[in-house]
Motif scaffolding. Structure first.
Motif, PDB file in Angstrom:
ATOM      1  N   PRO A   1      29.845  24.831  32.074  1.00 18.65           N
ATOM      2  CA  PRO A   1      29.504  23.534  32.677  1.00 18.65           C
ATOM      3  C   PRO A   1      28.859  23.697  34.054  1.00 18.65           C
ATOM      4  O   PRO A   1      29.321  24.508  34.856  1.00 18.65           O
ATOM      5  N   THR A   2      27.793  22.948  34.287  1.00 16.30           N
ATOM      6  CA  THR A   2      27.097  23.018  35.576  1.00 16.30           C
ATOM      7  C   THR A   2      26.890  21.607  36.132  1.00 16.30           C
ATOM      8  O   THR A   2      26.884  20.637  35.385  1.00 16.30           O
ATOM      9  N   ARG A   3      26.715  21.526  37.452  1.00 12.27           N
ATOM     10  CA  ARG A   3      26.491  20.248  38.126  1.00 12.27           C
ATOM     11  C   ARG A   3      25.530  20.459  39.295  1.00 12.27           C
ATOM     12  O   ARG A   3      25.570  21.508  39.945  1.00 12.27           O
ATOM     13  N   VAL A   4      24.736  19.426  39.583  1.00 11.40           N
ATOM     14  CA  VAL A   4      23.985  19.417  40.845  1.00 11.40           C
ATOM     15  C   VAL A   4      24.927  18.875  41.909  1.00 11.40           C
ATOM     16  O   VAL A   4      25.592  17.862  41.687  1.00 11.40           O
ATOM     17  N   ILE A   5      25.013  19.561  43.062  1.00 14.42           N
ATOM     18  CA  ILE A   5      25.829  19.039  44.165  1.00 14.42           C
ATOM     19  C   ILE A   5      24.932  18.255  45.107  1.00 14.42           C
ATOM     20  O   ILE A   5      23.855  18.714  45.485  1.00 14.42           O
ATOM     21  N   THR A   6      25.380  17.042  45.479  1.00 19.62           N
ATOM     22  CA  THR A   6      24.693  16.313  46.548  1.00 19.62           C
ATOM     23  C   THR A   6      25.711  16.050  47.642  1.00 19.62           C
ATOM     24  O   THR A   6      26.856  15.690  47.373  1.00 19.62           O
ATOM     25  N   SER A   7      25.305  16.266  48.888  1.00 21.01           N
ATOM     26  CA  SER A   7      26.216  16.039  50.014  1.00 21.01           C
ATOM     27  C   SER A   7      25.382  15.815  51.271  1.00 21.01           C
ATOM     28  O   SER A   7      24.190  15.510  51.170  1.00 21.01           O
ATOM     29  N   THR A   8      26.030  15.938  52.427  1.00 22.41           N
ATOM     30  CA  THR A   8      25.286  15.812  53.685  1.00 22.41           C
ATOM     31  C   THR A   8      25.659  16.961  54.610  1.00 22.41           C
ATOM     32  O   THR A   8      26.706  17.589  54.433  1.00 22.41           O
ATOM     33  N   VAL A   9      24.785  17.232  55.590  1.00 30.61           N
ATOM     34  CA  VAL A   9      25.087  18.224  56.626  1.00 30.61           C
ATOM     35  C   VAL A   9      24.815  17.599  57.996  1.00 30.61           C
ATOM     36  O   VAL A   9      24.127  16.579  58.091  1.00 30.61           O
ATOM     37  N   ARG A  10      25.340  18.236  59.035  1.00 31.71           N
ATOM     38  CA  ARG A  10      25.125  17.729  60.401  1.00 31.71           C
ATOM     39  C   ARG A  10      23.651  17.753  60.772  1.00 31.71           C
ATOM     40  O   ARG A  10      22.929  18.678  60.407  1.00 31.71           O
ATOM     41  N   LEU A  11      23.219  16.748  61.533  1.00 35.21           N
ATOM     42  CA  LEU A  11      21.829  16.700  62.000  1.00 35.21           C
ATOM     43  C   LEU A  11      21.825  16.278  63.468  1.00 35.21           C
ATOM     44  O   LEU A  11      22.417  15.260  63.824  1.00 35.21           O
ATOM     45  N   GLN A  12      21.157  17.047  64.306  1.00 34.35           N
ATOM     46  CA  GLN A  12      21.015  16.690  65.729  1.00 34.35           C
ATOM     47  C   GLN A  12      19.656  16.014  65.933  1.00 34.35           C
ATOM     48  O   GLN A  12      18.659  16.458  65.386  1.00 34.35           O
TER      49      GLN A  12
ATOM     50  N   ILE B   1      14.526  24.328  52.825  1.00 32.80           N
ATOM     51  CA  ILE B   1      15.733  25.056  52.411  1.00 32.80           C
ATOM     52  C   ILE B   1      16.641  25.228  53.623  1.00 32.80           C
ATOM     53  O   ILE B   1      16.211  25.701  54.664  1.00 32.80           O
ATOM     54  N   VAL B   2      17.909  24.790  53.494  1.00 34.31           N
ATOM     55  CA  VAL B   2      18.814  24.923  54.631  1.00 34.31           C
ATOM     56  C   VAL B   2      19.889  25.987  54.384  1.00 34.31           C
ATOM     57  O   VAL B   2      20.541  26.437  55.317  1.00 34.31           O
TER      58      VAL B   2
ATOM     59  N   ASN C   1      19.486  27.152  45.868  1.00 35.30           N
ATOM     60  CA  ASN C   1      19.386  26.874  47.303  1.00 35.30           C
ATOM     61  C   ASN C   1      19.841  25.448  47.593  1.00 35.30           C
ATOM     62  O   ASN C   1      19.759  24.575  46.734  1.00 35.30           O
ATOM     63  N   ILE C   2      20.269  25.224  48.829  1.00 32.02           N
ATOM     64  CA  ILE C   2      20.534  23.861  49.308  1.00 32.02           C
ATOM     65  C   ILE C   2      19.263  23.369  49.997  1.00 32.02           C
ATOM     66  O   ILE C   2      18.757  24.031  50.911  1.00 32.02           O
ATOM     67  N   ILE C   3      18.761  22.205  49.558  1.00 25.52           N
ATOM     68  CA  ILE C   3      17.535  21.663  50.157  1.00 25.52           C
ATOM     69  C   ILE C   3      17.746  20.255  50.702  1.00 25.52           C
ATOM     70  O   ILE C   3      18.619  19.515  50.241  1.00 25.52           O
ATOM     71  N   VAL C   4      16.916  19.901  51.682  1.00 27.44           N
ATOM     72  CA  VAL C   4      16.945  18.587  52.319  1.00 27.44           C
ATOM     73  C   VAL C   4      16.383  17.541  51.351  1.00 27.44           C
ATOM     74  O   VAL C   4      15.421  17.819  50.627  1.00 27.44           O
ATOM     75  N   THR C   5      16.984  16.325  51.326  1.00 26.53           N
ATOM     76  CA  THR C   5      16.484  15.289  50.416  1.00 26.53           C
ATOM     77  C   THR C   5      15.972  14.050  51.148  1.00 26.53           C
ATOM     78  O   THR C   5      15.723  13.019  50.547  1.00 26.53           O
ATOM     79  N   LYS C   6      15.816  14.153  52.487  1.00 25.34           N
ATOM     80  CA  LYS C   6      15.266  13.003  53.209  1.00 25.34           C
ATOM     81  C   LYS C   6      14.510  13.490  54.435  1.00 25.34           C
ATOM     82  O   LYS C   6      14.959  14.444  55.090  1.00 25.34           O
ATOM     83  N   ASN C   7      13.381  12.841  54.735  1.00 25.29           N
ATOM     84  CA  ASN C   7      12.654  13.152  55.966  1.00 25.29           C
ATOM     85  C   ASN C   7      13.356  12.461  57.117  1.00 25.29           C
ATOM     86  O   ASN C   7      13.472  11.248  57.142  1.00 25.29           O
TER      87      ASN C   7
ATOM     88  N   CYS D   1      22.376  14.449  57.448  1.00 27.00           N
ATOM     89  CA  CYS D   1      21.167  14.607  56.643  1.00 27.00           C
ATOM     90  C   CYS D   1      21.573  14.889  55.198  1.00 27.00           C
ATOM     91  O   CYS D   1      22.356  15.807  54.947  1.00 27.00           O
ATOM     92  N   PRO D   2      21.083  14.096  54.227  1.00 26.16           N
ATOM     93  CA  PRO D   2      21.449  14.365  52.836  1.00 26.16           C
ATOM     94  C   PRO D   2      20.777  15.632  52.289  1.00 26.16           C
ATOM     95  O   PRO D   2      19.629  15.920  52.632  1.00 26.16           O
ATOM     96  N   VAL D   3      21.526  16.361  51.468  1.00 27.53           N
ATOM     97  CA  VAL D   3      21.021  17.606  50.862  1.00 27.53           C
ATOM     98  C   VAL D   3      21.478  17.676  49.406  1.00 27.53           C
ATOM     99  O   VAL D   3      22.349  16.908  48.989  1.00 27.53           O
ATOM    100  N   LYS D   4      20.894  18.627  48.657  1.00 28.31           N
ATOM    101  CA  LYS D   4      21.352  18.868  47.280  1.00 28.31           C
ATOM    102  C   LYS D   4      21.085  20.314  46.905  1.00 28.31           C
ATOM    103  O   LYS D   4      20.317  21.008  47.581  1.00 28.31           O
ATOM    104  N   THR D   5      21.719  20.760  45.832  1.00 27.39           N
ATOM    105  CA  THR D   5      21.347  22.061  45.279  1.00 27.39           C
ATOM    106  C   THR D   5      20.058  21.860  44.484  1.00 27.39           C
ATOM    107  O   THR D   5      19.890  20.823  43.841  1.00 27.39           O
TER     108      THR D   5
END
Lengths: 417, 114
Positions: free
Chosen positions: B44-55, B96-97, B107-113, B62-66
């Motif tokens: 079983p696999t899943r795409v993870i979506t979450s957020t990381v700190r942004l200054q 890529i973050v 990879n974890i990538i950014v999903t919003k400008n 900042c929203p991110v996903k695999t």
């Protein structure tokens, strides 16, 4: 004087403005009360958006960015941090912002794209204390995903709508313990994929035919809730109490189209959808004022909102560029097992070959038939393998069916095959 | 034999997957259901979506996903790694973050400008 003013810069407003520009309108303005475009998509950071539209699974912000990028290549103006206070039948739009103060703008046409709001604790009257820690699922989502606040550590979710399910997973991933998801109906209102990926993946129990009967506070914060099983009339059954020690209750108990502006403008409303009555091209009862997206009826998928809103934008362009003559009207009404239709009225001479009709069924159906009737005569029918109240249905009525009705009402109904 | 509900389409077929005979699937109405049932039980696999700190951005998260689905059992481990990510505005969709967050190339990538 604007050609078009779009009220709301979420997915509906963005698609309507893009489409009106494409159809030749030049002076278009989008008014958005938040500080950026994108609407609710900005906080929906999970994926699953755009499967129909872009044939890929995007997150909410990614889906919004596709439309914002399209908009950047147009001359559409955008006002953010600006609130619309009033619109009227003369196509005046009263707006206020900290920067520009109070102004009255004028437009040849208007598209209403204000979306919807969540039902709150007040709307469903949960007994008990009134402490901190009770949120709608969507406000918790905004706190967590955009503002960076974790709203609680031990959570009970009332209602199994999609936002509640998504938040069950989200809170779990961020380290909270989600104790239960409690649903008053005997079935979930959310998509099956969300039940699997948001609850089952994390062993969160779903209590169907249950509801919260008490919220108890300690030191001003939720300290525990009582949950009861309900009977078939949704009344709590004494003796079935369960207690959950929690600091947070999230509510995912339905959405209501946000139509204060629409009502105040004297636009005809539909009491089944809580949205405006619309014609085949999403025009309201006031000529030149159109409505689209969740402000008309609550959609399951943003892809459908975009498609509907593009039709509204194109219709606004057509209204401005070649003012149409009066046309005969055919009413569309919901028959057996159908709870509403959008549109509610069709003008046969305004459609080329077919008219889109959306509706919801009242029950779960397996092999079934959708029938389009005028009187007792079946004019068109459609087969379905599966239908459910949580899934919006879409049919295309051919023009000759509408012509055949000759102004008499067309009824849409559903039945087992 | 394991039972699960297919989530490929809204129909919701009740699948039975036999782990002992090469993950044979029954109860499906289409080939996509068979594939889903097999993968869901075997890997079983899943795409993870979450957020990381942004200054310095419009918002502090900042929203991110695999950029692809990752093994389900690695989700919480990857969430921990996200706590260490600290971005500074501007960031763009697709940046890529965090490389190779699952040890298998996702990879974890950014999903919003922002």
């Amino acid at each position: 004087m604007y050609d078009l003013i779009v009220v709301g810069g979420g997915p509906a407003g963005l698609a309507a403005a893009n489409s009106a520009w494409e159809k030749g309108l030049k002076k278009i303005l989008i008014i958005e009360r938040d500080k950026e475009l994108g609407g609710i998509l900005n906080q929906c950071i999970h994926n699953g958006f755009g499967l129909h539209r872009f044939k890929e699974e995007l997150t909410g912000p990614e889906y919004a960015s596709r439309f914002i990028k399209m908009l950047e290549s147009t001359g559409v103006e955008v006002m953010t941090d600006t609130m619309v206070l009033e619109i009227n039948k003369e196509h005046q739009v009263h707006v206020i912002s900290a920067k520009e103060g109070y102004r009255v703008l004028e437009a040849k046409s208007i598209v209403l794209a204000m979306g919807c709001r969540e039902r709150t604790r007040g709307a469903i009257a949960i007994p008990g204390d009134r402490p901190a820690g009770v949120f709608t699922a969507g406000s918790a989502q905004r706190y967590l995903n955009m503002e960076g606040y974790m709203v609680g550590k031990r959570v009970v979710i009332l209602g199994s709508g999609d936002i509640g399910l998504i938040m069950a997973r989200r809170m779990t991933l961020e380290g909270a313990k989600v104790l239960a998801c409690v649903e008053v109906m005997p079935y979930s209102g959310g998509l099956m994929r969300n039940i699997v990926q948001c609850l089952q993946d994390w062993n969160i129990p779903l209590y169907l035919s249950h509801t919260i009967t008490d919220i108890v506070a300690k030191d001003g914060r939720v300290s525990h809730v009582t949950v009861n099983k309900v009977d078939e009339r949704r009344n709590p059954i004494p003796g079935t109490e369960m207690e959950f020690d929690c600091d947070t209750v999230l509510l995912s108990v339905g959405l209501i189209p946000e139509n204060e502006l629409t009502r105040a403008a004297g636009i005809e409303m539909d009491n089944r959808t809580n949205g405006a009555v619309v014609y085949e091209n999403m025009e309201t009862s006031v000529p030149g004022i159109f409505a689209c997206g969740n402000v008309v009826h609550v959609h399951d998928l943003v892809d459908y909102v975009s498609a509907e809103s593009e039709r509204a934008g194109a219709a606004a362009a057509s209204y401005v560029l070649n003012t149409p003559a009066e046309s005969p009207v055919t009413p569309v009404v919901n028959g057996d097992n159908v709870s509403y239709t959008v549109p509610m009225k069709i003008r046969a001479d305004r459609i080329e070959k077919m008219a889109d009709v959306f509706f919801r069924v009242r029950n779960v159906f397996k092999e079934s038939v959708i029938e389009v009737k005028c009187g007792d005569e079946v004019l068109q029918s459609f087969k379905r393998d599966h239908m459910a109240p949580g899934e919006m249905e879409h049919i295309l009525l051919v023009k000759k069916v509408i012509d055949a009705a000759q102004g008499r009402a067309i009824t849409i109904s559903a039945r087992e095959a | 034999m394991k039972e699960l509900v297919c989530i490929v389409c809204p129909r919701g077929c009740r699948l039975k997957v036999d782990e002992e005979s090469g993950f044979a699937v029954t109860g499906n109405s289409c080939p996509r259901g068979a594939e889903y049932g097999k993968n869901e039980i075997s890997h079983p696999t899943r795409v993870i979506t979450s957020t990381v700190r942004l200054q310095g951005g419009l918002y502090p998260r900042c929203p991110v996903k695999t950029d692809r689905a990752v093994a389900k059992e690695k989700m919480l481990d990857i969430m921990k790694k996200l706590n260490a990510v600290d971005l500074t505005s501007p960031v763009h969709i697709g940046d890529i973050v965090l490389e190779n967050c699952d040890g298998e190339g996702a990879n974890i990538i950014v999903t919003k400008n922002l």
